[in-house]
Design a protein around this motif. Structure first.
Motif, PDB file in Angstrom:
ATOM      1  N   VAL A  20       0.837  -1.196   0.000  1.00  0.00           N
ATOM      2  CA  VAL A  20       0.000   0.000   0.000  1.00  0.00           C
ATOM      3  C   VAL A  20       0.875   1.250   0.000  1.00  0.00           C
ATOM      4  O   VAL A  20       0.676   2.183  -0.793  1.00  0.00           O
ATOM      5  CB  VAL A  20      -0.939   0.008   1.232  1.00  0.00           C
ATOM      6  N   SER A  21       1.866   1.263   0.883  1.00  0.00           N
ATOM      7  CA  SER A  21       2.737   2.428   1.018  1.00  0.00           C
ATOM      8  C   SER A  21       3.538   2.698  -0.251  1.00  0.00           C
ATOM      9  O   SER A  21       3.609   3.841  -0.731  1.00  0.00           O
ATOM     10  CB  SER A  21       3.695   2.215   2.202  1.00  0.00           C
ATOM     11  N   GLN A  24       1.228   4.011  -2.903  1.00  0.00           N
ATOM     12  CA  GLN A  24       0.810   5.375  -2.589  1.00  0.00           C
ATOM     13  C   GLN A  24       1.920   6.379  -2.908  1.00  0.00           C
ATOM     14  O   GLN A  24       1.641   7.541  -3.216  1.00  0.00           O
ATOM     15  CB  GLN A  24       0.432   5.486  -1.111  1.00  0.00           C
ATOM     16  N   ALA A  91     -10.484   3.656   4.973  1.00  0.00           N
ATOM     17  CA  ALA A  91     -10.753   2.549   4.045  1.00  0.00           C
ATOM     18  C   ALA A  91     -12.089   1.864   4.334  1.00  0.00           C
ATOM     19  O   ALA A  91     -12.451   0.897   3.663  1.00  0.00           O
ATOM     20  CB  ALA A  91      -9.621   1.533   4.115  1.00  0.00           C
ATOM     21  N   PHE A 117      -7.521  -4.613   2.967  1.00  0.00           N
ATOM     22  CA  PHE A 117      -6.274  -4.560   2.210  1.00  0.00           C
ATOM     23  C   PHE A 117      -6.499  -4.929   0.742  1.00  0.00           C
ATOM     24  O   PHE A 117      -5.952  -4.283  -0.163  1.00  0.00           O
ATOM     25  CB  PHE A 117      -5.226  -5.489   2.826  1.00  0.00           C
ATOM     26  N   GLU A 120      -7.932  -1.955  -1.003  1.00  0.00           N
ATOM     27  CA  GLU A 120      -6.963  -0.881  -1.189  1.00  0.00           C
ATOM     28  C   GLU A 120      -5.918  -1.244  -2.244  1.00  0.00           C
ATOM     29  O   GLU A 120      -5.530  -0.411  -3.063  1.00  0.00           O
ATOM     30  CB  GLU A 120      -6.278  -0.559   0.140  1.00  0.00           C
ATOM     31  N   LEU A 121      -5.448  -2.488  -2.234  1.00  0.00           N
ATOM     32  CA  LEU A 121      -4.456  -2.924  -3.217  1.00  0.00           C
ATOM     33  C   LEU A 121      -5.036  -2.879  -4.630  1.00  0.00           C
ATOM     34  O   LEU A 121      -4.346  -2.531  -5.587  1.00  0.00           O
ATOM     35  CB  LEU A 121      -3.975  -4.339  -2.891  1.00  0.00           C
ATOM     36  N   LEU A 124      -5.122   0.648  -5.860  1.00  0.00           N
ATOM     37  CA  LEU A 124      -3.764   1.127  -6.153  1.00  0.00           C
ATOM     38  C   LEU A 124      -3.098   0.349  -7.287  1.00  0.00           C
ATOM     39  O   LEU A 124      -1.927   0.567  -7.592  1.00  0.00           O
ATOM     40  CB  LEU A 124      -2.908   1.049  -4.889  1.00  0.00           C
ATOM     41  N   TYR A 406       5.209   0.061   6.242  1.00  0.00           N
ATOM     42  CA  TYR A 406       4.928   1.369   5.648  1.00  0.00           C
ATOM     43  C   TYR A 406       6.227   2.089   5.280  1.00  0.00           C
ATOM     44  O   TYR A 406       6.367   2.614   4.167  1.00  0.00           O
ATOM     45  CB  TYR A 406       4.124   2.229   6.627  1.00  0.00           C
TER      46      TYR A 406
END
Length: 416
Positions: A20-21, A24, A91, A117, A120-121, A124, A406
């Motif tokens: 994620v980090s 992002q 989220a 997750f 979110e993945l 992204l 992160y």
């Protein structure tokens, strides 16, 4: 401008947050997970409820990471427990705080953490590939250039090893990261169980199987010398002792077995730690007066759980059928002794495969604490339990995984 290619080995807590980090922060991310699905160990944390973090302040976070907590200071500062809670809230996963500062999803479902997750993945555009076991890293001119699996070769500008420790191998944490790191020159601090139940020699512990106790004190002794103590909840099992305070003490027990071989390691449980011997004696005498015409085995229900009564009486060498008014002072003193000194001889810890957390791993001396990058191989990063970090129960280990993940993702995305 070409996007930075970041490869993450491991789809657990640290790996997912790293993905994620990194995404992002502008990288194109690929996650390689050896199991058929991601987040398997997350599913079993917090008894299936997933204790994602603890709400305490930064100094307490560091203090509760007993294994190299100071190494994580920068990571905790860069991505705090509040940052983590905010991430989940944004989220769509609301959280709640319970006793001891433990933070859980409101739904009490670890699966919802994984679903968050996954969502979110997907947003992204992270490429998650399961069933991929990494055999070795590709190193070119002193820097990492990718990784090789049985199926393919993956090229990357940066690689993050987030494979977990060696506990619960059924979830995928089977020590692969140690092998990969050692192969490129990293030192592996010998691994041992950190949060793990304890086996005892006393066979009568089976009579207490399933019994949970609250507000008790447990003290570890090595050859009669006090080594550590904890206060809180514990659980009896068919082989010995478990529960929060036992797990917290288990790292010290593991260390004692390694550093003082052959010496007796015991654990003493004070069933009534809030009371002095004198106060407890007065309480016992009041109960004896109240139940004077009852047999001893039927007179301790207001003091002890039913399962514990016959064990305590037997250890005090008193006839359970004896009437309370016939109990001598000497017998009462023996009873008091057991109530505050219920003693077990530790035979061993349960295997590392059953540990909630593994102590040991990639040496923190060889990792930049600010970025989680290797000091030996440029572009190689580490995150989570594969590093020689570990802490108490209560959400601290997951926070360490998320924070280090992160930071590793952020700096991996910034690699030239």
């Amino acid at each position: 401008m070409r996007m930075q290619q970041v490869l993450i080995i491991g789809g657990g807590a640290a790996g997912l947050m790293a993905a994620v980090s990194a995404a992002q922060h502008g990288a194109r991310v690929t996650v390689l997970e050896k199991m058929k699905d991601i987040g398997r160990k997350l599913l079993i944390t917090g008894k299936g409820r997933c204790n994602i973090t603890n709400s305490c302040d930064l100094p307490e976070l560091v203090k509760n990471m007993t294994g190299n907590g100071l190494f994580l200071y920068s990571a905790f500062n860069a991505f705090s427990n509040q940052d983590l809670i905010d991430f989940f809230e944004r989220a769509g996963l609301p959280t709640k705080v319970e006793r001891g500062g433990r933070v859980f999803p409101v739904s009490d479902q670890a699966r919802d953490v994984i679903k968050t997750f996954v969502k979110e993945l997907s947003k992204l555009d992270v490429d998650v590939r399961t069933g991929q076991t990494v055999k070795n890293l590709i190193i070119e001119n002193g820097r990492v250039a990718g990784a090789v699996t049985a199926e393919a070769e993956y090229r990357a500008d940066a690689v993050i090893i987030a494979t977990g420790g060696a506990s619960y191998p059924g979830t995928g944490s089977s020590g692969d990261g140690y092998r990969l790191a050692q192969a490129v020159g990293h030192t592996i601090v010998p691994i041992k169980p950190s949060l793990v139940p304890l086996e005892v020699e006393e066979e009568w512990v089976t009579e207490l199987q399933g019994l949970s106790l609250k507000n008790v004190a447990a003290t570890v002794f090595c050859s009669g010398k006090k080594a550590a103590d904890e206060f809180g909840e514990m659980l009896f099992t068919h082989y010995g002792l478990s529960g929060p305070i036992i797990l917290s003490l288990s790292k010290k027990v593991s260390e004692l077995f390694l550093t003082t071989p052959g010496q007796e390691v015991s654990i003493v449980i004070n069933l009534k730690p809030a009371l002095s011997v004198e106060t407890l004696d007065k309480r016992l005498q009041r109960d004896f007066t109240k139940f004077a015409r009852k047999q001893l085995k039927n007179s301790l229900n207001e003091l002890l759980p039913t399962k514990l009564i016959p064990v305590v009486i037997d250890l005090a060498f008193i006839d359970p059928d004896k009437f309370v008014h016939q109990i001598t002072k000497e017998e009462r003193v023996r009873l008091l002794e057991i109530l505050q000194h219920l003693t077990f001889t530790i035979s061993r810890t349960r295997p590392v495969a059953e540990a909630i957390v593994t102590a040991g791993g990639v040496s923190t001396k060889e990792i930049n604490s600010r970025s989680m990058e290797s000091k030996i191989v440029t572009g190689l990063f580490f995150a989570g339990e594969v590093i020689d970090i570990d802490g108490y129960t209560g959400g601290f280990n997951l926070q360490a995984a998320f924070s280090s993940g992160y930071v590793a993702g952020k700096y991996a995305a910034a690699q030239d």
